[in-house]
Design a protein around this motif. Sequence first.
Motif, short mmCIF file in Angstrom:
data_model
loop_
_atom_site.label_atom_id
_atom_site.label_comp_id
_atom_site.label_asym_id
_atom_site.label_seq_id
_atom_site.Cartn_x
_atom_site.Cartn_y
_atom_site.Cartn_z
N THR A 201 92.08 4.58 55.01
CA THR A 201 91.06 5.52 54.54
C THR A 201 91.75 6.77 54.04
N ARG A 202 91.08 7.47 53.14
CA ARG A 202 91.67 8.71 52.62
C ARG A 202 90.56 9.61 52.11
N SER A 203 90.86 10.90 52.03
CA SER A 203 89.91 11.86 51.49
C SER A 203 90.69 12.97 50.80
N TRP A 204 90.55 13.04 49.46
CA TRP A 204 91.16 14.10 48.69
C TRP A 204 90.23 15.32 48.71
N SER A 205 90.79 16.50 48.82
CA SER A 205 90.00 17.73 48.74
C SER A 205 90.75 18.72 47.85
N ILE A 206 90.23 18.89 46.62
CA ILE A 206 90.94 19.69 45.62
C ILE A 206 89.92 20.44 44.78
N SER A 214 91.57 5.51 46.47
CA SER A 214 93.03 5.62 46.46
C SER A 214 93.52 6.19 45.12
N LEU A 215 92.81 5.86 44.04
CA LEU A 215 93.07 6.50 42.75
C LEU A 215 91.82 7.30 42.41
N SER A 216 91.93 8.61 42.50
CA SER A 216 90.78 9.48 42.27
C SER A 216 91.04 10.38 41.07
N VAL A 217 90.07 10.42 40.17
CA VAL A 217 90.16 11.28 38.98
C VAL A 217 89.31 12.52 39.24
N ILE A 218 89.95 13.68 39.14
CA ILE A 218 89.25 14.94 39.43
C ILE A 218 89.27 15.81 38.18
N GLN A 219 88.08 16.29 37.81
CA GLN A 219 87.95 17.17 36.64
C GLN A 219 87.97 18.62 37.10
#
Length: 518
Positions: A201-206, A214-219
């Motif tokens: 599991t993972r959680s990006w915070s940006i 696992s591959l997240s696109v952030i605008q």
Amino acid sequence: MKNKFIIIALVIGLFTACNRDEYDAPNSLSDVSWYTSGFRDTIIQVNVNNFASFSDLSQGALSHKWTIEEGSYYLKGPITRSDTIFDDFKIQPESLESKDETIHVLFTQGGLKKVNLYNEFSEYVEFKGADGFIFPSKEVAGKWVIDTTFIVDVYDTIVPKILIRQNGIVVPHESETDEIIVEAGSTLEFVDVSTIGRPNTRSWSIAGVTKTDSLSVIQFNKLGSYKGNLNISRQGESIPGDFDNYKIPATITVIPSSLPFEVAGEVVELENQTIQIPYNGEFAPFSDQSSHFTVTVNGTPFAIASIGLNASNATLLEIKLQEQIYRSDVITVSYDGSGDFESTDTRIPGAFTDVPVAMFQHEIVKFDFESNGGNWTANVENLPTTTIDISTEQAASGVSSLKVDAGASGNWSSFENLVDLFHLDAGVLVQYEYKVYKATGANLNFMAPWINNTGGTVTQFWHNDIATAPENTWVTIRPGKQWATGTTADDFNLYLRHSGSGTLYFDDIRIIIVDDRP
């Protein structure tokens, strides 16, 4: 070092009592049995720098020996529930063999590790496990030997590893001096490539955005400098847990975009009759701009009640009209380019003219035959000369449709879907709609679509539009009948039939709520 101590309540008291160092002399009864802290698990699972326990419960053995691998260590108790570091419990001098009945083995290296039990008996014995499993002894040099190996899957401590890609190119992020410059409205790809510790599991915070892929696109829409982090973990009922937090050293700096500030996608009507216009950047707060917009409905300008931003996404401009709008309406939106609002990176929105609005469809259910086509089957009354299959020969959308090939006319060519049931609310008017492709030579006077439920026939939507439909092209048919159920229920299904002959292809069969302008 991160350790998550897993307490296992063993009836033999493995974790809270001292080892029995003396090996009992054999008696006249020979029997083999063992117990592990993995209970019935074929593979025992532990975190690295944690231990598993094994107990030989055999009786009457002539000899007995445990063997472990390099990187594993025997521990001596008592070990309490509060203990998480086990170096002080290592048995000295260190050895890979032990003759204790019960052993506690510390694993300091990840991967599949072995713990071997070797017993010798004077007579044949066998281990009887769960589900009828039997492990027999083998005769070796006049003795009966139980030689079994327990497999321990040791999970390493999680070590996060990521990539950041900009326009498909990996950019440096590992140093505090690294800076990633992004134009407002542009995106970065954040890729979790962690393998050590097997996270799941993972959680990006940006920049105020949270993503879990696992591959997240952030605008990035707002000007400023941002840091980000990745929370990563290993979770599951049958595996030892672990987690880590990786703070991305690089700074992400968002600068004004060099692109024009413009509509970036389809303009749509939402279910609540809001017209939503997506832009390629966030708007700064603004005052009323309705005098600069024109919304036409069926060719007539309609008064605008309000223009604002979506509450959770400032890239979405939202317009509400003073009058009600309907699915059957043809709506366009125009902007004269003279308003006094701008993006958060100071770009001015450009003018546009007569952009069409995709109307909300009010669908109850839709069948496009891409994923659930196999749930459509012949009805019990279907003629043996009529075949019903999913086909890729024709499609109104996607690549598949439902092919109904009636080799002869008669009662009936009929098909249904009794699997994908749907909900209807009492008193809500609905109607059928479907797309059909009539092959050359097809001869039909009517179609009879039905809505049924577990109680049997509910209502049919008989129509003869199919008789005059052109051949070899997709047409959309919406029978004129409108109907409302008297009882709210979840068990409604679809059934269609005809008495003609020839080949038909069906696609995008829908039940929709009536939403036509009076």
